[in-house]
Write a protein that holds these residues in place. Structure first.
Motif, short mmCIF file in Angstrom:
data_model
loop_
_atom_site.label_atom_id
_atom_site.label_comp_id
_atom_site.label_asym_id
_atom_site.label_seq_id
_atom_site.Cartn_x
_atom_site.Cartn_y
_atom_site.Cartn_z
N PRO A 141 0.84 -1.20 0.00
CA PRO A 141 0.00 0.00 0.00
C PRO A 141 0.87 1.25 0.00
O PRO A 141 2.04 1.22 0.41
N THR A 142 0.30 2.35 -0.46
CA THR A 142 1.00 3.62 -0.36
C THR A 142 1.06 4.04 1.11
O THR A 142 0.27 3.54 1.93
N PRO A 143 1.96 4.91 1.47
CA PRO A 143 2.00 5.38 2.86
C PRO A 143 0.66 5.95 3.33
O PRO A 143 0.26 5.74 4.48
N GLU A 144 -0.05 6.64 2.42
CA GLU A 144 -1.35 7.21 2.79
C GLU A 144 -2.38 6.11 3.03
O GLU A 144 -3.16 6.19 3.99
N GLN A 145 -2.40 5.09 2.19
CA GLN A 145 -3.33 3.98 2.38
C GLN A 145 -3.05 3.24 3.68
O GLN A 145 -3.97 2.89 4.43
N LEU A 146 -1.78 3.00 3.94
CA LEU A 146 -1.40 2.30 5.17
C LEU A 146 -1.77 3.12 6.39
O LEU A 146 -2.30 2.57 7.38
N ALA A 147 -1.53 4.41 6.35
CA ALA A 147 -1.85 5.27 7.49
C ALA A 147 -3.35 5.30 7.75
O ALA A 147 -3.80 5.30 8.91
N ASN A 148 -4.14 5.30 6.69
CA ASN A 148 -5.59 5.32 6.85
C ASN A 148 -6.09 4.05 7.51
O ASN A 148 -6.93 4.10 8.44
N LEU A 149 -5.58 2.89 7.06
CA LEU A 149 -6.00 1.64 7.67
C LEU A 149 -5.53 1.54 9.11
O LEU A 149 -6.28 1.13 10.00
N GLN A 150 -4.30 1.95 9.37
CA GLN A 150 -3.78 1.89 10.73
C GLN A 150 -4.58 2.81 11.65
O GLN A 150 -4.83 2.48 12.82
N MET A 151 -5.01 3.96 11.14
CA MET A 151 -5.83 4.87 11.92
C MET A 151 -7.13 4.20 12.35
O MET A 151 -7.58 4.35 13.49
N ARG A 152 -7.71 3.43 11.45
CA ARG A 152 -8.95 2.74 11.77
C ARG A 152 -8.71 1.67 12.84
O ARG A 152 -9.51 1.52 13.78
N TYR A 153 -7.64 0.92 12.70
CA TYR A 153 -7.33 -0.07 13.73
C TYR A 153 -6.99 0.59 15.06
O TYR A 153 -7.38 0.09 16.12
N ASP A 154 -6.28 1.71 15.01
CA ASP A 154 -5.94 2.41 16.25
C ASP A 154 -7.20 2.83 17.01
O ASP A 154 -7.24 2.81 18.24
N ALA A 155 -8.22 3.20 16.26
CA ALA A 155 -9.48 3.60 16.88
C ALA A 155 -10.14 2.43 17.61
O ALA A 155 -10.98 2.64 18.50
N LEU A 156 -9.77 1.21 17.23
CA LEU A 156 -10.33 0.01 17.87
C LEU A 156 -9.36 -0.61 18.86
O LEU A 156 -9.59 -1.73 19.32
N GLY A 157 -8.26 0.09 19.15
CA GLY A 157 -7.30 -0.43 20.12
C GLY A 157 -6.05 -1.02 19.51
O GLY A 157 -5.28 -1.66 20.21
N GLY A 158 -5.84 -0.84 18.21
CA GLY A 158 -4.62 -1.32 17.57
C GLY A 158 -4.84 -2.36 16.49
O GLY A 158 -4.16 -2.37 15.48
N THR A 159 -5.77 -3.28 16.71
CA THR A 159 -6.12 -4.28 15.71
C THR A 159 -7.62 -4.57 15.82
O THR A 159 -8.29 -4.15 16.75
N SER A 160 -8.12 -5.31 14.84
CA SER A 160 -9.53 -5.69 14.84
C SER A 160 -9.80 -6.77 15.88
O SER A 160 -8.91 -7.53 16.27
N THR A 161 -11.06 -6.82 16.31
CA THR A 161 -11.49 -7.91 17.21
C THR A 161 -11.86 -9.17 16.43
O THR A 161 -12.27 -10.16 17.04
N LEU A 162 -11.69 -9.14 15.11
CA LEU A 162 -12.15 -10.27 14.29
C LEU A 162 -11.50 -11.58 14.68
O LEU A 162 -12.17 -12.63 14.71
N ALA A 163 -10.20 -11.59 14.96
CA ALA A 163 -9.52 -12.85 15.28
C ALA A 163 -10.15 -13.52 16.49
O ALA A 163 -10.43 -14.73 16.48
N ALA A 164 -10.39 -12.75 17.54
CA ALA A 164 -10.99 -13.33 18.74
C ALA A 164 -12.41 -13.77 18.48
O ALA A 164 -12.85 -14.84 18.96
#
Length: 310
Positions: free
Chosen positions: A35-58
């Motif tokens: 991903p571009t740096p902007e795309q990566l930053a956008n996705l990481q921002m979304r995960y950060d809002a949920l505590g760092g990663t998605s709850t999907l694995a659990a």
């Protein structure tokens, strides 16, 4: 009945296990293109809002455990269950290999998505079938389960419960993950979504147009057209026209609290509704509901029996 176990590969989209895994995960989704740096930053921002990663694995682990327990109760020792993911380890091929190594004579595939699309569920089954063929064992995929009565009953109850928290003039909007228009020509996905939404709405006594409708969400960031209308547009339109005082989103296409639900709806859609001045809520999603997972276990048992004759 044969003593040889039947394998069950429960297939999910996958999610990064840690913040460090976000970039390789995103690269895998993009078929090896970082991903571009902007795309990566956008996705990481979304995960950060949920505590760092998605709850999907659990959530996925909980669903698989519930399904495993239900299968063991129905047919002790008959089934061995594992996970296979599309974009994160263990991958679908890893899951099938695990079942083959466990001595499974046949594999049943269950995707944690109720509605069939060749672009999504179809690809999961293709990969699992190919991996099973390479190991010399059979494979049968469960293509859809949106019409499972227990699942529709779950959605109906969730809608009724959530409506009780909203204004009387509230519109229910059923959503699912958007897909590119190019893959939807002749694909059953839109029709299956409509059928399940309509069944839940009719059972709940919702009036067409004024009472409920369908929308799409979480479209990919690509130049090509994706199916709409997007839920964020629908929220703004409802608020602007005054046709409703509240909107209830039922994310019928999602079965766990993860990024598309916990961020795209709970954070992003909620923010849009607040700015537009309209009441907003969304229904709970399946997660590891015991009744629905028991019904899916019944479906696995019946599929295995039809495929193997035992």
């Amino acid at each position: 009945m044969s003593d040889t176990p039947i394998g069950v590969v429960v297939m999910a989209y996958g999610t990064p296990a840690s913040p460090e895994d976000v970039e390789p995960y995103y690269t895998h989704i993009r078929r090896g293109r970082p991903p571009t740096p902007e795309q990566l930053a956008n996705l990481q921002m979304r995960y950060d809002a949920l505590g760092g990663t998605s709850t999907l694995a659990a959530r996925t682990r909980d669903q698989i455990q519930r399904l495993t327990d239900a299968l063991e109760a129905k047919a002790p020792g008959r089934f061995v269950v594992t996970i296979g993911q599309k974009h994160a380890a263990p991958f679908i091929e890893d899951g099938v290999a695990t079942l083959a190594d466990a001595g499974a004579s046949h594999v049943v595939g269950l995707v944690l998505a109720p509605h069939y699309s060749g672009f999504s569920v179809g690809q999961y089954h293709e990969r699992a079938a190919e991996a099973a063929t390479e190991r010399g064992i059979g494979f049968t995929g469960i293509e859809r389960w949106h019409d499972e009565p227990a699942y529709r009953a779950f959605l109906g109850t969730a809608v009724r419960d959530a409506l009780g928290t909203l204004p009387e003039k509230t519109k229910v909007v059923f959503t699912a993950h958007s897909l590119p228009e190019r893959v939807l020509a002749g694909d059953p996905y839109p029709d299956e979504l409509w059928a399940s939404a309509e069944a839940v709405a009719i059972a709940g006594g919702l009036n067409r147009w004024a009472g409920w409708s369908m929308a799409w969400q979480s479209a990919g960031a690509t130049p090509e057209p994706w199916r709409g209308p997007d839920i964020l547009e629908v929220i703004r339109d409802l608020a602007a026209t005054g046709r409703a005082d509240g909107i209830l989103v039922c994310p019928q296409g999602f079965v766990a609290d993860h990024l598309e639900v916990a961020y795209d709806l709970d954070i992003e859609a909620q923010k849009v509704a607040d700015e537009a001045g309209i009441a907003f809520a969304r229904t709970r999603v399946l997660n590891d509901d015991a009744t629905v997972l028991a019904a899916l276990a019944d479906k696995v048992v019946a599929t295995a029996a039809a495929a193997t004759g035992s």
